[in-house]
Design an enzyme around this catalytic site. Structure first.
Site, PDB file in Angstrom:
ATOM      1  N   VAL A  64      21.186  29.077   5.998  1.00 43.09           N
ATOM      2  CA  VAL A  64      21.653  27.775   6.468  1.00 43.09           C
ATOM      3  C   VAL A  64      21.883  26.876   5.265  1.00 43.09           C
ATOM      4  O   VAL A  64      21.001  26.709   4.414  1.00 43.09           O
ATOM      5  CB  VAL A  64      20.617  27.132   7.426  1.00 43.09           C
ATOM      6  N   ALA A 109      19.495  24.329   1.021  1.00 41.75           N
ATOM      7  CA  ALA A 109      19.733  25.499   1.879  1.00 41.75           C
ATOM      8  C   ALA A 109      18.402  26.190   2.143  1.00 41.75           C
ATOM      9  O   ALA A 109      17.397  25.882   1.507  1.00 41.75           O
ATOM     10  CB  ALA A 109      20.684  26.473   1.190  1.00 41.75           C
ATOM     11  N   LYS A 110      18.393  27.101   3.057  1.00 41.79           N
ATOM     12  CA  LYS A 110      17.225  27.957   3.258  1.00 41.79           C
ATOM     13  C   LYS A 110      17.692  29.218   3.960  1.00 41.79           C
ATOM     14  O   LYS A 110      18.723  29.212   4.646  1.00 41.79           O
ATOM     15  CB  LYS A 110      16.191  27.240   4.132  1.00 41.79           C
ATOM     16  N   GLY A 111      16.935  30.301   3.776  1.00 43.06           N
ATOM     17  CA  GLY A 111      17.269  31.540   4.451  1.00 43.06           C
ATOM     18  C   GLY A 111      16.028  32.144   5.066  1.00 43.06           C
ATOM     19  O   GLY A 111      14.911  31.843   4.641  1.00 43.06           O
ATOM     20  N   ASP A 150      10.259  32.362  -1.182  1.00 49.39           N
ATOM     21  CA  ASP A 150       9.561  31.472  -0.252  1.00 49.39           C
ATOM     22  C   ASP A 150       8.447  32.320   0.377  1.00 49.39           C
ATOM     23  O   ASP A 150       8.048  33.339  -0.203  1.00 49.39           O
ATOM     24  CB  ASP A 150      10.562  30.924   0.788  1.00 49.39           C
TER      25      ASP A 150
END
Ligand code: NAD
Length: 418
Positions: A64, A109-111, A150
């Protein structure tokens, strides 16, 4: 590994509450608020994983991208059964504000892949990482979107991401940060988040008139962030009087020997039972008599049940989202200063940025150089947030969010899309 969020709440909606409040304080129009409370791009991919027994498990992964007004998207990838789309959106948004608050030229962003990686063997984990990387590779790029570790992902997984991406687009170490040092990772990255927390405490104590010599510190979480913060805070003259982790807590009002506690933890798998201290519960440590409290483990660790009993003067959010909204309001009523997560734990992404800068320059800095750069970024960010809070009579959380939102809005305006 960490459980980041309990069930029953919508993480993206919670983040958007703070963002909306900041937009309101800043007097931004509703269309801008709508842009900031939604995401720019979301990619959802199927990951068919061939298991060692020959069967196929079908996994779902997300990347995202929240907002790219200030630069390429930046944010970690987590492997967790509860890495839902709402969770990933919330964290992508937080990355936008975190990068802006420390003034890095990045968006957020992050996944996430919805999987429990502890149920996979190493070969399966590598295959999953390569497939996920290639599936989202169309939206990645050294100047487009740069992932990082993360929850449940680490330097080895970043190495596989770099390799998979490089196999399609050519070798580009700056495509991902948090890599092993041998593959272009930065010296100082491992301790960066804990070091940044301590940088912030040094500045905050100075501005808030909290004497550090002999100050009593309690820490929840003794993993990467908590243990590095514990070691480094001793250099400020503080003593660490309580530490807890998933195994329980330990308290010694004369100060814990952090090296000895680390050795005990390495041998016994947790702090519980450490002989040179009294055994305690996790809640005892959070609510003990101390000057500074560092929650460095779980989301919502301080909540409606225990906030009333918190006795620290200063709470520094090393973990992401460690206070419930109710607890935040309660601590404020009690006159306790809270340094928000987007500022307190930004040391990690700051050194990720420094890693990317070194990769692009094809050059390596010394650890001292990296630590000095990190220190000056954190000091400047604290100074700006604190001054904004004082000038506008706002709590630090609102001040940090207003400053970030204003910076992103300004960049968007200059680009011409708002
Ligand atoms: P970690 O997995 O290394 O350590 C987590 C620690 O929390 C462990 O000591 C674990 O035992 C403890 N813990 C788990 N459940 C607990 C419980 N019920 N009570 C008390 N302690 C418990 O994780 P980390 O990298 O140190 O991250 C800690 C927090 O900081 C997370 O919220 C993470 O999102 C945030 N954070 C980390 C970084 C980073 O660079 N590592 C950067 C920004 C934010």
């Amino acid at each position: 590994m960490l459980e980041e969020h309990g069930g029953g709440h919508d993480p993206f909606a919670e983040v958007n509450e703070t963002v909306s409040r900041a937009c309101e304080i800043l007097g931004l129009p509703d269309d801008v608020r709508q842009i900031f409370c939604s995401t720019y791009r979301e990619i959802s991919v199927q990951i068919p994983l061939r298991r060692s027994d020959g069967s196929i498990t079908v996994l779902r992964g997300y990347r995202v991208q929240h907002n790219g007004a200030r630069g390429p998207y930046k944010g970690g990838i987590r492997y967790h059964p509860e890495a839902s789309l709402s969770d990933v959106r919330a964290m992508a948004s937080l990355m936008t504000w975190k990068c802006a608050i420390v003034n890095l030229p990045y968006g957020g962003a992050k996944g996430g892949v919805m999987v429990d990686p502890h149920l996979l063997n190493e070969g399966e984990l590598e295959q999953l990482t390569r497939r996920f990387t290639l599936a989202i590779s169309y939206v990645l790029g050294v100047n487009r979107d740069i992932p990082a570790p993360d929850v449940n992902t680490n330097a080895q997984i970043m190495a596989w991401i770099m390799d998979a991406y490089g196999s399609r687009y050519g070798h580009q170490p700056g495509i991902v940060t948090g890599k092993p040092v041998e593959l272009g990772g930065s010296l100082g990255r491992e301790a960066a988040t804990g070091r940044g927390v301590v940088n912030i405490i040094a500045e905050a104590a100075n501005d808030l008139g909290i004497p550090l010599d002999g100050a009593r510190v309690a820490i929840q979480g003794f993993g990467n962030v908590g243990s590095n913060a514990a070691k480094l805070i001793l250099e400020l003259g503080c003593k660490v009087v309580g530490v807890s982790d998933a195994s329980g807590g330990v308290i010694n009002s004369n100060g814990l020997d952090i090296d000895a506690l680390l050795a005990w933890t390495a041998e016994h798998g947790g702090v519980a039972g450490y002989p040179e201290a009294d055994n305690a519960t996790n809640n005892d440590v959070l609510t003990m008599d101390c000057d500074i409290l560092i929650p460095a483990a779980l989301a919502q660790a301080i909540n409606d049940d225990n906030a009333e009993d918190v006795k620290a003067r200063l709470v520094v959010e090393a973990a992401n989202h460690p206070l419930s909204s109710g607890a935040d309001a309660l601590l404020q009523d009690k006159g306790i200063t809270v340094v928000p997560d987007i500022l307190a734990n930004a040391g990690g992404v700051t050194v990720s940025y420094l890693e990317w800068v070194q990769n692009i320059q094809q050059y390596r800095w010394t650890e001292d150089h990296v630590n000095r750069e990190l220190g000056s970024v954190m000091k400047r960010a604290w100074g700006e947030v604190h001054a904004y809070a004082v000038d506008h009579k706002l709590p630090l959380r609102d001040a940090a969010m207003c400053l970030s939102v204003a910076r992103v809005a300004r960049a968007a305006k200059l680009r011409g899309y708002i």
